[in-house]
Design an enzyme around this catalytic site. Structure first.
Site, PDB file in Angstrom:
ATOM      1  N   TYR A 261       9.037  -4.299   2.895  1.00 24.28           N
ATOM      2  CA  TYR A 261       7.818  -3.769   2.443  1.00 24.28           C
ATOM      3  C   TYR A 261       7.808  -2.631   1.307  1.00 24.28           C
ATOM      4  O   TYR A 261       7.247  -2.669   0.325  1.00 24.28           O
ATOM      5  CB  TYR A 261       7.159  -3.230   3.693  1.00 24.28           C
ATOM      6  CG  TYR A 261       5.782  -2.823   3.664  1.00 24.28           C
ATOM      7  CD1 TYR A 261       4.675  -3.826   3.445  1.00 24.28           C
ATOM      8  CD2 TYR A 261       5.609  -1.533   3.671  1.00 24.28           C
ATOM      9  CE1 TYR A 261       3.512  -3.101   3.343  1.00 24.28           C
ATOM     10  CE2 TYR A 261       4.197  -1.068   3.565  1.00 24.28           C
ATOM     11  CZ  TYR A 261       3.063  -1.603   3.325  1.00 24.28           C
ATOM     12  OH  TYR A 261       1.944  -1.311   3.191  1.00 24.28           O
TER      13      TYR A 261
ATOM     14  N   LYS B 292       6.189  -2.989  -2.497  1.00 23.70           N
ATOM     15  CA  LYS B 292       5.311  -2.129  -2.781  1.00 23.70           C
ATOM     16  C   LYS B 292       5.898  -1.140  -4.159  1.00 23.70           C
ATOM     17  O   LYS B 292       4.989  -0.929  -5.054  1.00 23.70           O
ATOM     18  CB  LYS B 292       4.658  -1.029  -1.649  1.00 23.70           C
ATOM     19  CG  LYS B 292       4.146  -1.765  -0.714  1.00 23.70           C
ATOM     20  CD  LYS B 292       2.886  -2.531  -0.962  1.00 23.70           C
ATOM     21  CE  LYS B 292       2.030  -3.144   0.066  1.00 23.70           C
ATOM     22  NZ  LYS B 292       0.739  -3.915  -0.583  1.00 23.70           N
TER      23      LYS B 292
HETATM   24  P1  NAD Z   1      -4.586  -5.903   7.481  1.00 19.34           P
HETATM   25  O1  NAD Z   1      -3.527  -6.766   7.908  1.00 19.34           O
HETATM   26  O2  NAD Z   1      -5.611  -5.356   8.470  1.00 19.34           O
HETATM   27  O3  NAD Z   1      -5.337  -6.581   6.223  1.00 19.34           O
HETATM   28  C1  NAD Z   1      -4.565  -7.357   5.504  1.00 19.34           C
HETATM   29  C2  NAD Z   1      -5.627  -8.652   4.830  1.00 19.34           C
HETATM   30  O4  NAD Z   1      -4.715  -9.184   3.863  1.00 19.34           O
HETATM   31  C3  NAD Z   1      -5.669  -9.476   6.032  1.00 19.34           C
HETATM   32  O5  NAD Z   1      -7.293  -9.726   6.005  1.00 19.34           O
HETATM   33  C4  NAD Z   1      -4.964 -10.584   5.812  1.00 19.34           C
HETATM   34  O6  NAD Z   1      -5.486 -11.879   6.168  1.00 19.34           O
HETATM   35  C5  NAD Z   1      -4.993 -10.646   4.421  1.00 19.34           C
HETATM   36  N1  NAD Z   1      -3.878 -11.462   3.712  1.00 19.34           N
HETATM   37  C6  NAD Z   1      -2.508 -11.519   4.191  1.00 19.34           C
HETATM   38  N2  NAD Z   1      -1.918 -12.584   3.453  1.00 19.34           N
HETATM   39  C7  NAD Z   1      -2.547 -12.960   2.563  1.00 19.34           C
HETATM   40  C8  NAD Z   1      -2.534 -13.976   1.335  1.00 19.34           C
HETATM   41  N3  NAD Z   1      -1.444 -14.726   1.334  1.00 19.34           N
HETATM   42  N4  NAD Z   1      -3.593 -14.237   0.894  1.00 19.34           N
HETATM   43  C9  NAD Z   1      -4.860 -13.796   1.110  1.00 19.34           C
HETATM   44  N5  NAD Z   1      -4.986 -12.718   1.907  1.00 19.34           N
HETATM   45  C10 NAD Z   1      -3.855 -12.387   2.676  1.00 19.34           C
HETATM   46  O7  NAD Z   1      -3.955  -4.622   6.601  1.00 19.34           O
HETATM   47  P2  NAD Z   1      -4.468  -3.110   6.165  1.00 19.34           P
HETATM   48  O8  NAD Z   1      -3.760  -2.061   6.806  1.00 19.34           O
HETATM   49  O9  NAD Z   1      -5.778  -3.124   5.995  1.00 19.34           O
HETATM   50  O10 NAD Z   1      -3.870  -3.351   4.847  1.00 19.34           O
HETATM   51  C11 NAD Z   1      -4.584  -3.523   3.364  1.00 19.34           C
HETATM   52  C12 NAD Z   1      -3.415  -3.135   2.138  1.00 19.34           C
HETATM   53  O11 NAD Z   1      -3.261  -1.906   2.372  1.00 19.34           O
HETATM   54  C13 NAD Z   1      -2.108  -3.834   2.233  1.00 19.34           C
HETATM   55  O12 NAD Z   1      -1.779  -4.155   1.112  1.00 19.34           O
HETATM   56  C14 NAD Z   1      -1.085  -2.808   2.853  1.00 19.34           C
HETATM   57  O13 NAD Z   1       0.048  -3.076   2.642  1.00 19.34           O
HETATM   58  C15 NAD Z   1      -1.974  -1.592   2.267  1.00 19.34           C
HETATM   59  N6  NAD Z   1      -1.345  -0.458   3.096  1.00 19.34           N
HETATM   60  C16 NAD Z   1      -1.847  -0.064   4.393  1.00 19.34           C
HETATM   61  C17 NAD Z   1      -1.571   1.051   4.994  1.00 19.34           C
HETATM   62  C18 NAD Z   1      -2.207   1.274   6.347  1.00 19.34           C
HETATM   63  O14 NAD Z   1      -1.701   2.298   6.924  1.00 19.34           O
HETATM   64  N7  NAD Z   1      -2.900   0.403   6.946  1.00 19.34           N
HETATM   65  C19 NAD Z   1      -0.715   1.988   4.471  1.00 19.34           C
HETATM   66  C20 NAD Z   1      -0.075   1.669   2.979  1.00 19.34           C
HETATM   67  C21 NAD Z   1      -0.616   0.591   2.603  1.00 19.34           C
END
Ligand code: NAD
Length: 247
Positions: A156, A160
């Site tokens: 991961y 990123k």
């Molecule tokens: P989440 O799992 O709630 O949402 C991710 C979404 O991406 C889901 O709706 C999923 O269906 C979709 N997805 C996954 N694979 C896919 C694909 N192949 N094609 C199209 N859509 C796809 O996660 P989140 O926490 O809302 O994260 C959103 C973004 O923010 C991600 O890129 C994550 O790495 C980043 N992020 C999140 C956090 C956190 O604390 N939540 C921290 C750092 C970065």
């Protein structure tokens, strides 16, 4: 500062749940035509059903960002229907947990396929249209894991970090056409991805103590930043990584 996206066409990947859902809602609320894109059909349907008063009249587009041809088809369809794409937000992403010695190669590959190749696919597909417009905003989700050591999340974190450097490079390639490319690094926002909300209280407070602001991030915190980066107020900001992790 008045931010208004009326007349702008905004594509948000991974918009069915979590942070992406809030990003899509916010841009819609600020007047944009928003195209939510996700593999999760049910989640997209719920987005439309949960907020009928906000004018969601369809369930978005089901598309796997790993699928190069499908992504191109979707982008071509949006251009045909709306004439342009002003903003692309690459929010879709997945976690991958496991110490390097225990990590399955398939888990590593899936993480890179979605988090890195997915971003490449969408950026490559929208770039020609944005160049024609002489305007565009591309904003890619990285993570604080791209900056800080993240024990047990090597795939991961590396994926990123790749997004950050990909974004910087693309910013240089597209800069002459008035297109900005930036990435952002959220910290700890309770969503399905990380299960933070389900941790025992003691573990939660230990993690919260690591944050300067002593609170979890909220999906709003990310939407606030993205509205600014996507706006005309941020035309001279490109190739950057914004830390939005609460310090
Ligand atoms: P989440 O799992 O709630 O949402 C991710 C979404 O991406 C889901 O709706 C999923 O269906 C979709 N997805 C996954 N694979 C896919 C694909 N192949 N094609 C199209 N859509 C796809 O996660 P989140 O926490 O809302 O994260 C959103 C973004 O923010 C991600 O890129 C994550 O790495 C980043 N992020 C999140 C956090 C956190 O604390 N939540 C921290 C750092 C970065």
């Amino acid at each position: 500062m008045q931010i208004d996206f009326t007349g702008k066409v905004v594509v948000v990947t991974g918009a069915a749940t979590g942070i992406g859902r809030e990003i899509a809602r916010r841009f819609k609320a600020e007047g944009a035509t928003v195209i939510p894109l996700d593999v999760n059909h049910e989640g997209l349907r719920a987005l439309a059903a949960d907020f009928p008063s906000e004018g969601w009249n369809d369930a978005g587009v089901v598309c796997d960002v790993r699928d190069t041809e499908a992504v191109q088809e979707v982008v071509d369809g949006i251009i045909a229907a709306h004439g342009r794409i002003d903003v692309l937000i690459n929010n879709a992403g997945v976690n991958a947990v496991g110490l390097v010695e225990d990590l399955d190669r398939d888990v590593w590959d899936r993480c890179f396929d979605i988090n890195v190749r997915g971003v490449f696919n969408t950026c490559k597909a929208v770039a020609p249209a944005m160049k024609k417009q002489n305007y565009g905003r591309i904003i890619n989700a990285a993570s604080f894991a791209a900056i800080m050591p993240s024990i047990g999340a090597s795939a991961y974190a590396a994926s990123k970090a790749a997004v950050v450097q990909f974004s910087r490079t693309l910013a240089g390639e597209l800069g002459p056409w008035g297109i900005t490319v930036n990435s952002y690094a959220p910290g700890m926002i309770p969503t399905a991805m990380n299960g933070l909300a389900d941790l025992p209280e003691g573990e939660q407070s230990k993690r919260l103590d690591m944050l300067t602001v002593r609170r979890w991030g909220e999906t709003d915190d990310i939407a606030d930043l993205l509205c600014f980066l996507a706006s005309d107020f941020a035309g001279y900001i490109t190739g950057t990584l914004t830390d939005v992790s609460g310090g």
